[in-house]
Design a protein around this motif. Structure first.
Motif, PDB file in Angstrom:
ATOM      1  N   HIS A 166       6.729  13.243  -2.166  1.00 23.69           N
ATOM      2  CA  HIS A 166       5.876  12.648  -1.140  1.00 23.69           C
ATOM      3  C   HIS A 166       5.335  13.700  -0.158  1.00 23.69           C
ATOM      4  N   GLU A 222       1.369  13.157  -0.266  1.00 25.69           N
ATOM      5  CA  GLU A 222       0.851  12.366   0.846  1.00 25.69           C
ATOM      6  C   GLU A 222       0.632  13.205   2.110  1.00 25.69           C
ATOM      7  N   HIS A 223       1.490  14.204   2.328  1.00 32.61           N
ATOM      8  CA  HIS A 223       1.369  15.022   3.535  1.00 32.61           C
ATOM      9  C   HIS A 223       0.718  16.382   3.257  1.00 32.61           C
ATOM     10  N   ARG A 238       3.073   6.760  10.427  1.00 27.77           N
ATOM     11  CA  ARG A 238       1.930   7.537   9.932  1.00 27.77           C
ATOM     12  C   ARG A 238       1.311   6.895   8.692  1.00 27.77           C
ATOM     13  N   HIS A 239       2.127   6.222   7.892  1.00 27.79           N
ATOM     14  CA  HIS A 239       1.655   5.578   6.667  1.00 27.79           C
ATOM     15  C   HIS A 239       2.607   4.423   6.353  1.00 27.79           C
ATOM     16  N   PRO A 240       2.260   3.559   5.410  1.00 24.49           N
ATOM     17  CA  PRO A 240       3.162   2.451   5.073  1.00 24.49           C
ATOM     18  C   PRO A 240       4.532   2.965   4.653  1.00 24.49           C
ATOM     19  N   PRO A 277       0.795  -1.237   0.000  1.00 26.86           N
ATOM     20  CA  PRO A 277       0.000   0.000   0.000  1.00 26.86           C
ATOM     21  C   PRO A 277       0.820   1.275   0.000  1.00 26.86           C
ATOM     22  N   GLY A 278       2.091   1.200   0.322  1.00 31.90           N
ATOM     23  CA  GLY A 278       2.927   2.386   0.321  1.00 31.90           C
ATOM     24  C   GLY A 278       3.722   2.523  -0.965  1.00 31.90           C
ATOM     25  N   CYS A 330       6.867  10.479   9.042  1.00 33.60           N
ATOM     26  CA  CYS A 330       6.483   9.339   8.198  1.00 33.60           C
ATOM     27  C   CYS A 330       6.421   8.031   8.981  1.00 33.60           C
ATOM     28  N   ASP A 331       7.302   7.850   9.941  1.00 39.00           N
ATOM     29  CA  ASP A 331       7.386   6.592  10.676  1.00 39.00           C
ATOM     30  C   ASP A 331       6.098   6.349  11.456  1.00 39.00           C
TER      31      ASP A 331
END
Length: 611
Positions: free
Chosen positions: A120, A124-125, A214-216, A71-72, A211-212
């Motif tokens: 990213h 994503e953010h 928070r998402h894949p 998924p990431g 990131c750690d």
């Protein structure tokens, strides 16, 4: 149009390799079969995927590179010859070859991570203004010519030049060469310090974005290293350095990054470096069960035919129900090495023969013709698979041609002695391996030979130990017997009459199985019949070795045992008052086997349906 209205022309089991299968085969459809190795990598529990050629490593890798698989975000890295040469040539004064190669791999990972982060942060953010750490990475990429997409070779060439000459531009991170504090240090020390600055910048960007967790994670996938592998110290260091760099990256970037390295087992098993013991917990070896390969076959048949056919249709209508008295799935998968590529090739060979003949579906004759074709392919492929590590392998096959597929250690010693001088002359760099013990280890490890243990024969794979000094009976794998004309065991020991007796049992079981497929026997009783037939056929296969093993009357006893099994099964069905036609067939076959074996006392065979 239902599948019954189709023909063998629509049937297809896919391409031989995952890369081509994705383009014009079946992997672009829903035929990928998640196995244990895939699940372990997806969860992050394993990062080092080891398997033989054709075992499905690249299929797992390509699936993980898709949104459906992981998924990431992911980055796929597949070195070609030019990239491999660049890494092999990369050296640094003051550090070992393994360490030098690990530094260039770390550079590749860091640059890919930096490029990922610059996009990213917005996608994503949803940061309209990039965080300062991400802006620093963007400046670094532009200053060093890494902002635009480029080939792996170009990235390696730039990285090698920058690390060797300490001329990477690190101003984006507020660092100039004079501030590195390594004046007068070796190339290795300077390169290591430059990388630390870059990796600190990447780690800061991951942390600033949170990131750690928070998402894949970003997933680095490295595949096809066999394309750049040769048997030399630089290739060894290339792979060892990759392992070290992957561990460094996951440790440095925490849960924001994962790695998955796909290595052929014949490459991984040759590695010998001081840090090697730190990777055992990361390893997972791909292994395939018979059921797993049957699932692959069924999924691909369904995809090509466009219909949800079941096992009964695949192994009873698309394919014949039995081949030489053996259930077709058992026949096919026993004669292929346990990996998807072999299964796909054998199934496609059967389909190809049937299509050439113009038949609507595959017949027993088609499977038998495909068996010879497939066996020749795989013998050639085995020599090619191990050409780099064991270039002498093809020369060993002559020791097994036109003879029985069972061979003793004593016979191997005799055959080897007759060829030893020629082998040593032709392959002077491999004389240490060209001994009887050495060739047994090589042939067993390649899956060519199995070893008898107890009542069974064990082939390499899984947790099986290699043959020991006290194990003296070896079997050529059924995959290669037809190509070698090594289909009896052993030549001259089993008489024609014994072969005919055992064939007669297999034929009898096949006739019962075909009748069972047309019967309306209740499921419980039908299952009991199938299990008995399967056991009888397995015992017949084992009995082909009985005369050589010191049981001259063993074949006759086995035939009478099969007759007794048929008779007892008939009596059981009669007592349950079901399956009159199956009961009568079992009785007839039992009595026929007794007559063929010359009669016997106490077989327990008699009529149960006569009242």
């Amino acid at each position: 149009m239902g599948w019954e209205d189709a023909s063998v022309g629509r049937l297809f089991f896919g391409r031989d390799d995952a890369e081509t299968d994705l383009k014009d085969g079946l992997l672009r459809g829903a035929v990928f079969r998640p196995n244990h190795a895939y699940e372990e990598v997806l969860s992050g529990r394993k990062s080092l995927i080891i398997g033989r050629k054709g075992s499905g490593k690249s299929a797992i890798c390509r699936q993980l590179a898709t949104a459906e698989g992981h998924p990431g975000a992911s980055v796929l890295i597949t070195p070609d010859d030019a990239a491999g040469d660049e890494i092999r040539r990369f050296e640094l004064q003051g550090v070992t070859a393994d360490t030098a190669k690990s530094l260039i791999w770390r550079y590749v990972f860091a640059v890919h991570a930096a490029r990922h982060l610059t996009g990213h942060a917005r996608t994503e953010h949803h940061r309209r203004r990039l965080p300062s750490a991400v802006r620093a990475l963007r400046r670094f990429l532009r200053a060093n010519g890494e902002y635009d997409d480029s080939r792996l070779y170009d990235r390696l060439r730039r990285g090698a030049s920058g690390l060797q000459s300490a001329n990477l531009s690190l101003k984006a991170f507020g660092v100039v060469e004079a501030a590195l504090g390594v004046n007068g240090a070796s190339e290795g020390a300077r390169a290591s310090r430059q990388l630390e600055v870059l990796e600190d910048g990447v780690a800061a960007a991951f942390a600033e974005l949170g990131c750690d967790g928070r998402h894949p994670p970003l997933l680095f996938l490295v595949d096809q290293l066999e394309q750049v592998w040769t048997v030399d110290a630089d290739s060894h260091a290339l792979v060892a350095g990759l392992l070290l760099a992957a561990k460094q990256a996951t440790g440095r970037y925490g849960g924001a990054v994962r790695t998955a390295l796909f290595l052929r087992s014949d490459i991984y098993d040759t590695l010998n470096f001081s840090e090697g013991d730190k990777f055992h917990s990361d390893e997972i070896r791909i292994s395939w069960s018979r059921k797993g390969l049957e699932d692959v076959a069924l999924a691909r048949a369904r995809a090509s035919l466009g219909a949800e056919i079941g096992e009964e249709q695949l192994w009873g209508e698309v394919f014949p129900a039995v081949v030489r008295g053996e259930p077709t799935a058992d026949y096919l998968f026993r004669r292929a090495l346990p990996r998807p590529r072999d299964a796909i090739q054998f199934l496609n060979a059967c389909r190809g023969v049937a299509h050439e003949r113009g038949g609507p579906w595959i017949t027993e004759a088609d499977v038998l013709a495909a068996t010879d074709r497939f066996s020749r392919w795989k013998l050639q492929d085995l020599a090619k698979e191990y050409l780099v590590n064991h270039p002498f392998l093809r020369s060993l096959f002559a020791m097994f041609e036109n003879s029985g597929y069972v061979v003793t250690r004593e016979a191997l010693e005799s055959r080897f002695e007759a060829r030893r001088d020629a082998l040593h002359r032709d392959y002077p760099d491999y004389t240490d391996s060209l001994t009887v013990r050495g060739l047994i280890d090589v042939l067993y490890g390649a899956g060519f030979l199995g070893v008898r243990r107890g009542d069974g024969v064990v082939y390499s794979g899984g947790s099986q130990a290699p043959p020991g000094p006290g194990e003296d009976e070896f079997h050529v794998h059924p995959c290669f017997r037809h190509a070698l004309n090594s289909v009896v065991s052993p030549s001259g020991v089993t008489s024609n009459r014994e072969v005919q007796l055992l064939d007669r049992v297999a034929e009898a079981a096949g006739r019962v199985r075909r009748l069972l497929a047309r019967s309306e026997l209740p499921e419980a009783e039908a299952t009991a019949v199938r299990l008995t037939l399967h056991r009888v056929l397995s015992e017949v296969d084992d009995a082909r070795d009985l005369p050589r093993r010191g049981f001259p009357d063993g074949v006759r006893r086995q035939v009478l045992s099969a007759a007794r099994d048929f008779g007892e099964l008939a009596a059981w069905l009669h007592d349950r008052q079901v399956g009159h036609f199956i009961t009568r067939r079992l009785e007839d076959e039992a009595q026929g086997l007794v007559r063929a074996a010359g009669g016997a006392e106490g077989t327990g065979v008699g009529s149960s349906s006569g009242g």
